[in-house]
Motif scaffolding. Structure first.
Motif, mmCIF file in Angstrom:
data_model
loop_
_atom_site.group_PDB
_atom_site.id
_atom_site.type_symbol
_atom_site.label_atom_id
_atom_site.label_comp_id
_atom_site.label_asym_id
_atom_site.label_seq_id
_atom_site.Cartn_x
_atom_site.Cartn_y
_atom_site.Cartn_z
ATOM 1 N N LEU A 247 13.724 16.416 115.927
ATOM 2 C CA LEU A 247 14.852 17.061 115.260
ATOM 3 C C LEU A 247 16.128 16.247 115.472
ATOM 4 O O LEU A 247 16.345 15.687 116.569
ATOM 5 C CB LEU A 247 15.050 18.484 115.791
ATOM 6 N N ASP A 248 16.939 16.169 114.427
ATOM 7 C CA ASP A 248 18.221 15.461 114.506
ATOM 8 C C ASP A 248 19.253 16.345 115.190
ATOM 9 O O ASP A 248 19.294 17.558 114.977
ATOM 10 C CB ASP A 248 18.724 15.106 113.105
ATOM 11 N N SER A 249 20.087 15.712 116.006
ATOM 12 C CA SER A 249 21.225 16.435 116.587
ATOM 13 C C SER A 249 22.263 16.673 115.495
ATOM 14 O O SER A 249 22.605 15.749 114.735
ATOM 15 C CB SER A 249 21.834 15.626 117.730
ATOM 16 N N HIS A 250 22.769 17.894 115.411
ATOM 17 C CA HIS A 250 23.651 18.256 114.297
ATOM 18 C C HIS A 250 24.695 19.261 114.796
ATOM 19 O O HIS A 250 24.353 20.306 115.337
ATOM 20 C CB HIS A 250 22.819 18.872 113.161
ATOM 21 N N TRP A 251 25.988 18.929 114.631
ATOM 22 C CA TRP A 251 27.078 19.804 115.085
ATOM 23 C C TRP A 251 27.410 20.778 113.957
ATOM 24 O O TRP A 251 27.743 20.371 112.849
ATOM 25 C CB TRP A 251 28.289 18.969 115.453
ATOM 26 N N ASN A 252 27.309 22.062 114.233
ATOM 27 C CA ASN A 252 27.483 23.053 113.185
ATOM 28 C C ASN A 252 28.286 24.240 113.726
ATOM 29 O O ASN A 252 27.915 24.838 114.747
ATOM 30 C CB ASN A 252 26.123 23.529 112.679
ATOM 31 N N HIS A 253 29.410 24.575 113.073
ATOM 32 C CA HIS A 253 30.257 25.698 113.479
ATOM 33 C C HIS A 253 30.675 25.595 114.951
ATOM 34 O O HIS A 253 30.689 26.592 115.671
ATOM 35 C CB HIS A 253 29.540 27.027 113.240
ATOM 36 N N GLY A 254 31.028 24.391 115.352
ATOM 37 C CA GLY A 254 31.527 24.195 116.706
ATOM 38 C C GLY A 254 30.462 24.295 117.778
ATOM 39 O O GLY A 254 30.791 24.409 118.962
ATOM 40 N N ARG A 255 29.182 24.236 117.423
ATOM 41 C CA ARG A 255 28.104 24.350 118.407
ATOM 42 C C ARG A 255 27.100 23.212 118.203
ATOM 43 O O ARG A 255 26.902 22.744 117.087
ATOM 44 C CB ARG A 255 27.346 25.678 118.266
ATOM 45 N N PRO A 256 26.435 22.805 119.287
ATOM 46 C CA PRO A 256 25.334 21.840 119.134
ATOM 47 C C PRO A 256 24.112 22.540 118.534
ATOM 48 O O PRO A 256 23.662 23.568 119.033
ATOM 49 C CB PRO A 256 25.068 21.370 120.565
ATOM 50 N N THR A 257 23.616 22.000 117.457
ATOM 51 C CA THR A 257 22.402 22.518 116.828
ATOM 52 C C THR A 257 21.474 21.349 116.539
ATOM 53 O O THR A 257 21.848 20.174 116.685
ATOM 54 C CB THR A 257 22.719 23.250 115.507
ATOM 55 N N TYR A 258 20.272 21.662 116.111
ATOM 56 C CA TYR A 258 19.270 20.647 115.793
ATOM 57 C C TYR A 258 18.622 21.015 114.465
ATOM 58 O O TYR A 258 18.426 22.196 114.156
ATOM 59 C CB TYR A 258 18.223 20.554 116.909
ATOM 60 N N ARG A 259 18.285 20.001 113.700
ATOM 61 C CA ARG A 259 17.717 20.268 112.388
ATOM 62 C C ARG A 259 16.635 19.239 112.061
ATOM 63 O O ARG A 259 16.615 18.124 112.609
ATOM 64 C CB ARG A 259 18.784 20.222 111.307
ATOM 65 N N CYS A 260 15.751 19.622 111.135
ATOM 66 C CA CYS A 260 14.737 18.704 110.624
ATOM 67 C C CYS A 260 14.662 18.901 109.121
ATOM 68 O O CYS A 260 14.420 20.017 108.637
ATOM 69 C CB CYS A 260 13.371 18.969 111.261
ATOM 70 N N ARG A 261 14.886 17.824 108.391
ATOM 71 C CA ARG A 261 14.801 17.874 106.931
ATOM 72 C C ARG A 261 13.465 17.314 106.446
ATOM 73 O O ARG A 261 13.297 17.027 105.275
ATOM 74 C CB ARG A 261 15.967 17.107 106.318
ATOM 75 N N HIS A 262 12.532 17.125 107.383
ATOM 76 C CA HIS A 262 11.155 16.726 107.062
ATOM 77 C C HIS A 262 11.106 15.431 106.262
ATOM 78 O O HIS A 262 10.329 15.282 105.315
ATOM 79 C CB HIS A 262 10.434 17.846 106.292
ATOM 80 N N GLY A 263 11.948 14.500 106.660
ATOM 81 C CA GLY A 263 11.944 13.187 106.028
ATOM 82 C C GLY A 263 12.828 13.066 104.807
ATOM 83 O O GLY A 263 12.979 11.961 104.263
ATOM 84 N N HIS A 264 13.421 14.147 104.365
ATOM 85 C CA HIS A 264 14.284 14.090 103.170
ATOM 86 C C HIS A 264 15.637 13.487 103.518
ATOM 87 O O HIS A 264 16.211 13.773 104.571
ATOM 88 C CB HIS A 264 14.484 15.492 102.596
ATOM 89 N N THR A 265 16.143 12.606 102.664
ATOM 90 C CA THR A 265 17.473 12.024 102.837
ATOM 91 C C THR A 265 18.245 12.157 101.532
ATOM 92 O O THR A 265 17.684 12.516 100.481
ATOM 93 C CB THR A 265 17.383 10.531 103.225
ATOM 94 N N SER A 266 19.521 11.834 101.608
ATOM 95 C CA SER A 266 20.374 11.954 100.423
ATOM 96 C C SER A 266 20.025 10.935 99.358
ATOM 97 O O SER A 266 20.483 11.046 98.215
ATOM 98 C CB SER A 266 21.846 11.802 100.827
ATOM 99 N N THR A 267 19.215 9.922 99.683
ATOM 100 C CA THR A 267 18.816 8.927 98.685
ATOM 101 C C THR A 267 17.641 9.406 97.848
ATOM 102 O O THR A 267 17.234 8.715 96.909
ATOM 103 C CB THR A 267 18.428 7.608 99.375
#
Length: 446
Positions: free
Chosen positions: A353-373
């Protein structure tokens, strides 16, 4: 044959023989090969193979062209061998100058299915192929020739595999049990010094000596400094930037003779990352670090059982440095810290999972290989989000974490997160999360 050679052969003196006259037979092209110039004498290898070929064609013609590949593996196909390729080009000429190819030994010329390919090629161009093993031209229309060539092909392949296995198994043992330096460029921070005579008596008599790694007084302090900076939480990029700002010579500049393939004269992120991930700096010798781990000697990474050279970093500090994730600075100068970075995997796609800062808190997310490209795929699983504090609550119950209340709630949560992260690393565990929840798994179980 001269008088002395005639006497050596027959045991009695005889009159000199008249010089041989051209017999008008076949025009042969000789082909030979040696795999290495470092451990084999090209002249000797060419000589005995040519002698075998000359003896084979006696009375049938003469060799008018000589092709010999030196320093070429038998696994390389003929069209990719320099001399063999020239031979094939000469034969494909509209008016070829030769009628047959003669080799000094089957295993020097062929391995695997190469013979069948070359034989078919020779047949297509109306060229005979002579082997000492068949005592003349090969004819696959004969049953005994087919059986013999099949045996020679299997034997040649077996020799390659046995030699490779023995060499790699020996190198694995020398690295693990003896801690021997097995060649290659010394890592940045080290230099090669004499380690005494070669253990093989014959090699020792020839003057061969072993080498080992020793700290380079000019570059070793920089390696130690890099590990100190990493242990202090600095990013790899900041370490590289600091080295460049201080005008510290990078590996290609510090040792240009051994790094002629390197052209850059500055520190890069990858250069620092490779140094920080090299276990040789602990004093232990390594070999075959890029193995695939299938369990045989040629694919198993080797680590010496004990220290083989002076260490530039302790083993504990080295392992700790591998687990550090540098805090990320923000626009306001504050640091964003992710205690569980690298310790959470997606139960759907098995990615970290990627480290992701959300609403002032440390969170983690996984986009399952999807990117903006990439364009949006409706079949892609929903992005997985999880807050660090929620995850800590779940993990602490499983780890039986005993916490006490504190007046400073934020400080207590931060300390608790670090303690949980340390417990996971010490136990060799990681967290697997999916849409149904989270669970702990051991690294060994994967």
């Amino acid at each position: 044959m001269d008088v002395l050679a005639q006497w050596m052969t027959t045991g009695r003196p005889t009159q000199p023989s008249p010089p041989p006259q051209p017999d008008g037979g076949l025009r042969f092209a000789f082909y030979g090969r040696t795999s290495t110039l470092r451990h084999q004498d090209r002249v000797s290898s060419h000589g005995w193979q040519r002698d075998m070929a000359d003896h084979l064609i006696t009375g049938h013609g003469q060799i008018i062209a000589d092709y010999f590949d030196a320093g070429t593996s038998r696994r390389i196909p003929w069209p990719q061998r320099p001399q063999a390729a020239q031979l094939m080009a000469a034969i494909t000429d509209p008016n070829p100058a030769v009628d047959a190819i003669v080799v000094g030994e089957y295993e020097r010329a062929f391995t695997g299915s190469q013979f069948a390919t070359i034989y078919a090629w020779c047949t297509r161009h109306r060229i005979q192929l002579w082997l000492p093993e068949t005592d003349g031209p090969v004819d696959l229309g004969k049953r005994d020739h087919r059986a013999l060539l099949a045996l020679l092909g299997a034997q040649s392949q077996r020799e390659v595999l046995r030699a490779r296995h023995r060499v790699l198994a020996a190198m694995h043992n020398q690295a693990t049990q003896q801690g021997r330096y097995l060649g290659g460029r010394p890592p940045y921070g080290y230099q090669l010094v004499d380690a005494g005579p070669h253990p093989n008596p014959a090699d020792a008599r020839w003057g061969r000596r072993l080498q080992r790694l020793a700290p380079n007084p000019h570059t070793a302090p920089h390696v130690t400094w890099m590990f100190q900076q990493r242990l202090a939480g600095h990013s790899v990029a900041s370490i590289a930037r600091s080295l460049n700002e201080r005008s510290i010579p990078c590996p290609s500049s510090a040792d240009p003779h051994r790094n002629r393939h390197r052209t850059r004269s500055t520190w890069t992120l990858r250069t620092v990352a490779v140094i920080l991930a090299n276990p040789r700096y602990t004093g232990r010798q390594t070999w075959n670090r890029r193995a695939n781990g299938t369990g045989n000697p040629r694919s198993t990474p080797a680590l010496s059982a004990r220290a083989a050279h002076p260490a530039l970093v302790s083993e504990q500090d080295f392992v700790t440095a591998q687990q550090i994730r540098a805090p990320r600075p923000t626009n306001d100068g504050r640091l964003r810290r992710f205690a569980l970075a690298g310790l959470i995997r997606c139960g759907i796609c098995n990615r970290r999972l990627d480290s992701h800062w959300n609403h002032g808190r440390p969170t983690y997310r996984c986009r399952h290989g999807h990117t903006s490209t990439q364009s949006t795929n409706q079949n892609r699983p929903k992005t997985l989000y999880i807050r660090e504090d929620h995850l800590i609550d779940k993990i602490s119950i499983r780890l039986e974490d005993q916490t006490t209340n504190s007046h400073n709630e934020a400080s207590r949560d931060r300390t608790r997160s670090n303690r949980i992260a340390a417990a996971l690393r010490d136990s060799g565990s990681f967290v697997v999360c999916d849409s149904t929840g989270c669970r702990l798994e051991s690294i060994n179980s994967t």
